[in-house]
Design a protein around this motif. Structure first.
Motif, PDB file in Angstrom:
ATOM      1  N   GLU A  92       0.937  -1.259   0.015  1.00  0.00           N
ATOM      2  CA  GLU A  92       0.003  -0.009  -0.032  1.00  0.00           C
ATOM      3  C   GLU A  92       1.141   1.080  -0.049  1.00  0.00           C
ATOM      4  OE1 GLU A  92      -3.304   1.089  -0.294  1.00  0.00           O
ATOM      5  OE2 GLU A  92      -2.149   3.035  -0.024  1.00  0.00           O
TER       6      GLU A  92
ATOM      7  N   THR B  23     -11.974   4.663  -1.083  1.00  0.00           N
ATOM      8  CA  THR B  23     -12.764   3.952  -0.254  1.00  0.00           C
ATOM      9  C   THR B  23     -13.006   5.069   1.105  1.00  0.00           C
ATOM     10  OG1 THR B  23     -11.623   1.873  -0.679  1.00  0.00           O
ATOM     11  CG2 THR B  23     -12.523   2.071   1.829  1.00  0.00           C
TER      12      THR B  23
ATOM     13  N   SER C  53     -22.342   3.678   0.498  1.00  0.00           N
ATOM     14  CA  SER C  53     -23.664   3.108   0.613  1.00  0.00           C
ATOM     15  C   SER C  53     -23.918   1.869  -0.349  1.00  0.00           C
ATOM     16  CB  SER C  53     -24.673   4.135   0.045  1.00  0.00           C
ATOM     17  OG  SER C  53     -24.430   5.246   0.927  1.00  0.00           O
TER      18      SER C  53
ATOM     19  N   VAL D 118       4.138   0.315  -5.419  1.00  0.00           N
ATOM     20  CA  VAL D 118       4.722  -0.383  -6.821  1.00  0.00           C
ATOM     21  C   VAL D 118       4.905   0.312  -7.885  1.00  0.00           C
ATOM     22  CG1 VAL D 118       4.073  -2.396  -8.058  1.00  0.00           C
ATOM     23  CG2 VAL D 118       3.322  -2.688  -5.859  1.00  0.00           C
TER      24      VAL D 118
ATOM     25  N   GLY E  57     -17.625   0.302  -5.981  1.00  0.00           N
ATOM     26  CA  GLY E  57     -16.830  -0.640  -5.443  1.00  0.00           C
ATOM     27  C   GLY E  57     -16.901  -0.946  -3.979  1.00  0.00           C
TER      28      GLY E  57
ATOM     29  N   GLN F 279     -19.545  -1.397  -2.016  1.00  0.00           N
ATOM     30  CA  GLN F 279     -20.640  -2.573  -1.657  1.00  0.00           C
ATOM     31  C   GLN F 279     -20.111  -3.769  -2.285  1.00  0.00           C
ATOM     32  OE1 GLN F 279     -24.225  -1.212  -4.173  1.00  0.00           O
ATOM     33  NE2 GLN F 279     -22.901   0.465  -4.176  1.00  0.00           N
TER      34      GLN F 279
HETATM   35  C1  LIG Z   1     -17.304  10.429  -3.760  1.00  0.00           C
HETATM   36  C2  LIG Z   1     -17.521   8.866  -3.745  1.00  0.00           C
HETATM   37  C3  LIG Z   1     -18.674   8.237  -3.295  1.00  0.00           C
HETATM   38  C4  LIG Z   1     -18.569   7.012  -3.605  1.00  0.00           C
HETATM   39  N1  LIG Z   1     -19.841   6.264  -2.770  1.00  0.00           N
HETATM   40  C5  LIG Z   1     -19.977   5.025  -3.217  1.00  0.00           C
HETATM   41  C6  LIG Z   1     -21.042   4.365  -2.360  1.00  0.00           C
HETATM   42  O1  LIG Z   1     -21.847   4.776  -1.993  1.00  0.00           O
HETATM   43  N2  LIG Z   1     -21.149   2.878  -2.591  1.00  0.00           N
HETATM   44  C7  LIG Z   1     -20.319   2.384  -3.266  1.00  0.00           C
HETATM   45  O2  LIG Z   1     -20.336   0.953  -3.176  1.00  0.00           O
HETATM   46  N3  LIG Z   1     -18.975   2.941  -3.591  1.00  0.00           N
HETATM   47  C8  LIG Z   1     -19.029   4.194  -3.679  1.00  0.00           C
HETATM   48  N4  LIG Z   1     -17.752   4.833  -4.185  1.00  0.00           N
HETATM   49  C9  LIG Z   1     -16.830   3.994  -5.039  1.00  0.00           C
HETATM   50  C10 LIG Z   1     -16.052   3.087  -3.826  1.00  0.00           C
HETATM   51  O3  LIG Z   1     -15.711   4.006  -2.882  1.00  0.00           O
HETATM   52  C11 LIG Z   1     -14.778   2.562  -4.739  1.00  0.00           C
HETATM   53  O4  LIG Z   1     -15.195   1.657  -5.884  1.00  0.00           O
HETATM   54  C12 LIG Z   1     -13.941   1.422  -4.031  1.00  0.00           C
HETATM   55  O5  LIG Z   1     -13.708   2.392  -2.780  1.00  0.00           O
HETATM   56  C13 LIG Z   1     -12.794   1.128  -4.487  1.00  0.00           C
HETATM   57  O6  LIG Z   1     -12.034   0.370  -3.574  1.00  0.00           O
HETATM   58  P1  LIG Z   1     -10.388   0.104  -3.983  1.00  0.00           P
HETATM   59  O7  LIG Z   1      -9.863  -0.543  -2.933  1.00  0.00           O
HETATM   60  O8  LIG Z   1     -10.542  -0.684  -5.456  1.00  0.00           O
HETATM   61  O9  LIG Z   1      -9.848   1.399  -4.452  1.00  0.00           O
HETATM   62  P2  LIG Z   1      -9.290   2.834  -3.558  1.00  0.00           P
HETATM   63  O10 LIG Z   1     -10.133   2.795  -2.343  1.00  0.00           O
HETATM   64  O11 LIG Z   1      -8.981   4.000  -4.480  1.00  0.00           O
HETATM   65  O12 LIG Z   1      -7.492   2.201  -2.850  1.00  0.00           O
HETATM   66  C14 LIG Z   1      -6.825   1.863  -3.924  1.00  0.00           C
HETATM   67  C15 LIG Z   1      -5.604   1.921  -2.835  1.00  0.00           C
HETATM   68  O13 LIG Z   1      -4.591   1.437  -3.902  1.00  0.00           O
HETATM   69  C16 LIG Z   1      -3.320   2.311  -3.450  1.00  0.00           C
HETATM   70  N5  LIG Z   1      -2.448   2.346  -4.531  1.00  0.00           N
HETATM   71  C17 LIG Z   1      -2.417   2.840  -5.687  1.00  0.00           C
HETATM   72  N6  LIG Z   1      -1.442   2.746  -6.233  1.00  0.00           N
HETATM   73  C18 LIG Z   1      -0.584   2.157  -5.815  1.00  0.00           C
HETATM   74  C19 LIG Z   1       0.863   1.519  -6.203  1.00  0.00           C
HETATM   75  N7  LIG Z   1       1.414   1.888  -7.378  1.00  0.00           N
HETATM   76  N8  LIG Z   1       1.375   0.846  -4.929  1.00  0.00           N
HETATM   77  C20 LIG Z   1       0.907   0.415  -3.950  1.00  0.00           C
HETATM   78  N9  LIG Z   1      -0.322   0.749  -3.512  1.00  0.00           N
HETATM   79  C21 LIG Z   1      -1.271   1.598  -4.488  1.00  0.00           C
HETATM   80  C22 LIG Z   1      -3.898   3.617  -3.019  1.00  0.00           C
HETATM   81  O14 LIG Z   1      -2.904   4.171  -2.204  1.00  0.00           O
HETATM   82  C23 LIG Z   1      -5.347   3.223  -2.443  1.00  0.00           C
HETATM   83  O15 LIG Z   1      -5.041   3.099  -0.953  1.00  0.00           O
HETATM   84  C24 LIG Z   1     -17.718   5.975  -3.951  1.00  0.00           C
HETATM   85  C25 LIG Z   1     -16.693   6.603  -4.518  1.00  0.00           C
HETATM   86  C26 LIG Z   1     -16.360   7.973  -4.094  1.00  0.00           C
HETATM   87  C27 LIG Z   1     -15.051   8.737  -4.692  1.00  0.00           C
END
Ligand SMILES: Cc1cc2nc3c(=O)[nH]c(=O)nc-3n(C[C@H](O)[C@H](O)[C@H](O)COP(=O)(O)OP(=O)(O)OC[C@H]3O[C@@H](n4cnc5c(N)ncnc54)[C@H](O)[C@@H]3O)c2cc1C
Length: 397
Positions: free
Chosen positions: A40, A50, A56, A184, A352, A354
């Motif tokens: 991370e 996230t 929601s 990474v 993502g 949910q």
């Molecule tokens: C305003 C807003 C409202 C939302 N509302 C909802 C909702 O109501 N319901 C719902 O289901 N979803 C919602 N979403 C979407 C949801 O938040 C995301 O789809 C979900 O959190 C994605 O999770 P993730 O772990 O894939 O990505 P992220 O939470 O973006 O995490 C990615 C992680 O990867 C790390 N990373 C990136 N590149 C590297 C690298 N090269 N090396 C190591 N680490 C790295 C980052 O630091 C980060 O911590 C919302 C998003 C936003 C912005």
């Protein structure tokens, strides 16, 4: 370049909700000797989607697989108290069950009704209400111009996103997953395989399988292995307001204008999906909230739909980034046909959080069994992307 000093069976790039969920399901399913590493870049998790999510969960999608994934998400959240407890201590997830209410004008009604049929076929508890029924159930709602709405009756609601992520991480660590602060910089590809990941400090780690859970940075991670992933960052702003109108029974309301609002503690959260021509790819460092948005864009719509919101007062606001799959607003899940040991879980386009329990389980199944065992999510695979054949989700909020 120096040779790798370490080897892990699975290396997960990104430790937010999707990476942590995959780590947990893998730790539960793999033999105890298997080594799982989460890398991370920002362990404060202050900027990831996230943490900035509206947090929601709904069952009201147009794509059957999305309905199924969220229904599993609800099941997971309902059991999280026991499932994610460590040493008898439960996680703090704060799951509130309250239905979404999608509102429709007459032209929008056929789409709402056809989505409703998809949801019902999947077993979702949803009801179509006409405007008179809406007025009866929600007297604070102005139903002018509405044909009706679709109301979630069970399983939808909201939660503490950070709490879910922490709970997943804590449980995964308790089962032996290693989590490290490292960015990474590159995936080392040798033909059809990723042989190692290279960290920003130059260290290399050899790997059996790699999972790309890097959110909006996923396209850059993929590109380092020679793969073009159609995922871009799009800014979304959320506003927190207070109001003397309590709107009893209010869940997450989606207005035909794109406005959404839901209760949060004693106040409300709201936002709006920008029109496509005002929604360019955004810089990963851009968290600016346009200063006049609440006053000029949201407040008039809020007051039109709920007259009691005329007296709404803005308390705070924030911006976050959707990882948008520009092909069809659905996740891209699984391996690219040209690389066998690199799994993707990217392009969630606003849903993502949910889907993270279902996606974590799906990734585990691909690693452990080489195929989906519970939900068949092959429709979300790379083939449609390569063929330019969108599996478009119509209910994007
Ligand atoms: C305003 C807003 C409202 C939302 N509302 C909802 C909702 O109501 N319901 C719902 O289901 N979803 C919602 N979403 C979407 C949801 O938040 C995301 O789809 C979900 O959190 C994605 O999770 P993730 O772990 O894939 O990505 P992220 O939470 O973006 O995490 C990615 C992680 O990867 C790390 N990373 C990136 N590149 C590297 C690298 N090269 N090396 C190591 N680490 C790295 C980052 O630091 C980060 O911590 C919302 C998003 C936003 C912005």
């Amino acid at each position: 370049m120096s040779p790798p000093r370490e080897r892990f069976d699975v290396v997960i790039v990104g430790g937010a909700v999707v990476g942590s969920s995959a780590a947990l399901f893998l730790a539960e399913a793999l033999p105890p000797a298997a080594r799982v590493l989460v890398l991370e870049a920002d362990p404060s998790y202050t900027r990831c989607a996230t943490t900035r999510s509206l947090a929601s969960i709904r069952h009201q999608f147009s794509t059957p697989e999305n309905v199924r994934m969220s229904m599993f998400g609800t099941q997971f959240l309902r059991q999280a108290h026991e499932r994610l407890a460590v040493g008898g201590e439960p996680p703090l997830i704060g799951f509130v069950e309250r239905g979404y209410l999608f509102l429709a004008t007459a032209p929008g009604w056929p789409v709402l009704a056809s989505n409703h049929a998809v949801q019902r076929a999947e077993g979702a508890e949803v009801a179509l209400l006409d405007a008179a029924e809406l007025s009866r159930r929600f007297p604070w709602l102005n139903t002018d111009g509405l044909a009706g709405g679709s109301l979630g009756l069970a399983g939808e609601g909201w939660l503490d996103a950070h709490g879910l992520m922490n709970g997943l991480q804590r449980k995964a660590r308790s089962l032996g997953v290693q989590m490290r602060h490292a960015r990474v910089a590159q995936l080392v590809r040798q033909g059809r395989r990723i042989s190692a990941v290279v960290l920003a400090d130059g260290n290399r780690i050899a790997c059996g399988q790699v999972i790309n859970a890097a959110g909006i940075a996923a396209a850059a991670v993929a590109r380092s292995a020679g793969i073009e992933l159609p995922v871009q960052a799009r800014k979304r702003c959320v506003f927190h307001f207070s109001s003397p109108e309590r709107a009893p029974g209010c869940g997450l309301v989606i207005d035909p204008t794109g406005l959404y609002f839901r209760p949060e503690g004693p106040g409300f959260l709201c936002g709006i999906a920008p029109p496509e021509n005002e929604d360019p790819p955004c810089d990963a460092a851009d968290f600016d909230v346009p200063p006049d948005w609440f006053e000029t864009r949201l407040w008039p719509l809020l007051a039109a739909r709920v007259p009691g919101f005329e007296a709404a007062r803005l308390l705070s606001s924030w911006a976050g980034h959707y990882d948008v799959n520009v092909l069809d607003h659905n996740v891209i899940l699984g391996a690219h046909p040209e690389v066998d040991n690199l799994l993707f879980a990217n392009g969630f386009s606003g849903h993502g959080l949910q889907q993270s329990p279902a996606v974590g389980r799906a990734l585990m199944e691909l690693v452990v069994h080489g195929a989906y065992r519970s939900l068949d999510l092959s429709a979300f695979g790379w083939q449609r992307v390569i063929e330019g054949r969108p599996l478009r989700e119509l209910n994007v909020v």
